[in-house]
Design a protein around this motif. Structure first.
Motif, PDB file in Angstrom:
ATOM      1  N   GLY A 169       0.785  -1.222   0.000  1.00 51.72           N
ATOM      2  CA  GLY A 169       0.000   0.000   0.000  1.00 51.72           C
ATOM      3  C   GLY A 169       0.820   1.277   0.000  1.00 51.72           C
ATOM      4  N   ARG A 171       3.409   4.192  -1.299  1.00 52.28           N
ATOM      5  CA  ARG A 171       3.720   4.849  -2.567  1.00 52.28           C
ATOM      6  C   ARG A 171       5.242   4.898  -2.711  1.00 52.28           C
ATOM      7  N   LYS A 190       5.871  -3.913  -7.001  1.00 53.24           N
ATOM      8  CA  LYS A 190       4.512  -4.313  -7.356  1.00 53.24           C
ATOM      9  C   LYS A 190       4.161  -5.675  -6.747  1.00 53.24           C
ATOM     10  N   GLU A 195       2.284   1.023  -4.699  1.00 51.00           N
ATOM     11  CA  GLU A 195       1.931   1.871  -5.839  1.00 51.00           C
ATOM     12  C   GLU A 195       3.230   2.488  -6.336  1.00 51.00           C
ATOM     13  N   THR A 197       5.778   4.659  -8.841  1.00 50.75           N
ATOM     14  CA  THR A 197       6.076   5.705  -9.808  1.00 50.75           C
ATOM     15  C   THR A 197       7.529   5.541 -10.247  1.00 50.75           C
ATOM     16  N   ASP A 214       2.805   2.203 -12.154  1.00 48.93           N
ATOM     17  CA  ASP A 214       1.512   2.882 -12.217  1.00 48.93           C
ATOM     18  C   ASP A 214       1.626   4.248 -12.879  1.00 48.93           C
ATOM     19  N   GLU A 215       2.790   4.861 -12.766  1.00 52.59           N
ATOM     20  CA  GLU A 215       3.035   6.170 -13.360  1.00 52.59           C
ATOM     21  C   GLU A 215       4.498   6.244 -13.755  1.00 52.59           C
ATOM     22  N   TRP A 231       5.661  10.684  -1.685  1.00 53.17           N
ATOM     23  CA  TRP A 231       5.989   9.264  -1.672  1.00 53.17           C
ATOM     24  C   TRP A 231       6.472   8.804  -0.302  1.00 53.17           C
TER      25      TRP A 231
END
Length: 348
Positions: A169, A171, A190, A195, A197, A214-215, A231
């Motif tokens: 969970g 970032r 992942k 999440e 980036t 994800d980005e 983050w």
């Protein structure tokens, strides 16, 4: 033609059990890939706790050209002050087949397919490897893919799990995401429920999204530190920004993990370690964030973890380009240009 010491040994199938000589990449002075020599030398014997591996593939890391060039100069303390010590063979990552085992080794036997890491010596047709830094090669991946796993994969794994204390969970921001460590880090984050980036050049965006990002931030158009505190974990593989600036991207309580980077920042003595040491020192006085660094430790347990993830296709080694064993200088030049996507490998 590759530089050699005298006539170049003929390109042939890898040596087999019972051979007493082998080809190996050595260097007798520090410098560019032009100083490498492909020489005939004696096949080593495994000592206590060691395994003799007939090498089928290896992968190239910044670690290798740093030893080749003695950049940073600190490398000379282990490799030789004025010149490399006689008989040193370049290379750390390898995959191959067990030829024989030394005393005290019970986990491997001749014929086993393995992969792992040595301090130096992997760019040879055979190398004696501590059993503690080897694991069984997954049946579902090639020798080249297995050789791509050790140094970069372990750095990503231990950087996220141990230094970063990653939890599901969170970032996560990964700089240098298209490189060897970065491509593994995106996938591992992942797998562990983060999440993700990724920061990379625009031409790597498709690759990184296919790996699960994800980005993707285009590093040529945007400075990720301008996004503000966002983050929970930043894995910095580049090292081109001071820790104080990187902290601007961290949410309260977030963690900055410094890998070291290959950006050329830092002095001639310590190289990228200069930035890491500065960050660690600053971290003693920071309360809002954690600042730490990766201390990669090769070991069979974590290698086996990577092997399982690779066998299940949850982590896929990204191979940018493959070279033949005799093309090591070209492989190093390609890596030094810093445009590789994932790993650069050699096959025998």
């Amino acid at each position: 033609m590759n530089p050699t010491d005298g006539p170049e040994p003929a390109e042939a199938a890898p040596h087999s059990a019972g051979d007493t000589t082998m080809k190996a990449w050595t260097w007798d002075r520090y410098g560019s890939p032009d100083v490498l020599r492909l020489r005939l030398t004696t096949v080593p014997r495994p000592g206590p706790g060691e395994v003799l591996v007939r090498v089928r593939a290896g992968s190239v890391n910044p670690y290798d050209w740093r030893h080749l060039r003695a950049d940073p100069a600190l490398v000379r303390l282990s490799a030789g002050l004025r010149r490399p010590r006689p008989g040193l063979v370049l290379g750390a990552d390898l995959a191959g087949v067990v030829d024989s085992v030394g005393s005290g080794v019970t986990g491997f036997r001749p014929g086993d397919e393995v992969f792992g890491e040595v301090t130096l010596g992997a760019f040879a047709e055979a190398v004696a490897v501590p059993a503690a830094t080897l694991a069984a090669k997954p049946a579902g991946i090639s020798f080249a893919e297995a050789a791509a796993l050790p140094m970069a994969g372990l750095t990503a794994l231990q950087g996220l799990r141990d230094a970063g204390r990653l939890t599901a969970g969170q970032r996560v921001l990964i700089t240098g995401a298209a490189g060897g460590v970065g491509t593994f880090a995106v996938q591992l984050a992942k797998v562990w429920g983060a999440e993700v980036t990724a920061v990379a050049s625009p031409d790597a965006a498709g690759l990184l999204r296919s790996l699960g990002a994800d980005e993707v931030i285009d590093r040529t158009r945007e400075d990720f530190t301008d996004r503000g505190p966002r983050w929970d974990l930043l894995l910095d593989n580049v090292g081109d920004r001071p820790p104080a600036r990187c902290r601007r991207a961290l949410a309260p309580g977030g963690t900055l993990v410094m890998v070291g980077g290959i950006s050329g920042h830092g002095g001639r003595l310590l190289g990228p370690a200069t930035q890491v040491l500065r960050g660690m020192l600053a971290g003693r006085f920071v309360r809002r964030h954690r600042i730490t660094a990766v201390r990669m430790r090769p070991g069979a347990e974590d290698l086996a973890l990577l092997a399982g993830l690779a066998d299940d296709k949850r982590v896929v080694p990204v191979i940018d380009r493959g070279y033949g064993f005799g093309e090591l200088p070209e492989a190093l030049r390609h890596l030094e240009r810093r445009h590789a996507r994932g790993k650069v490998v050699l096959t025998l």
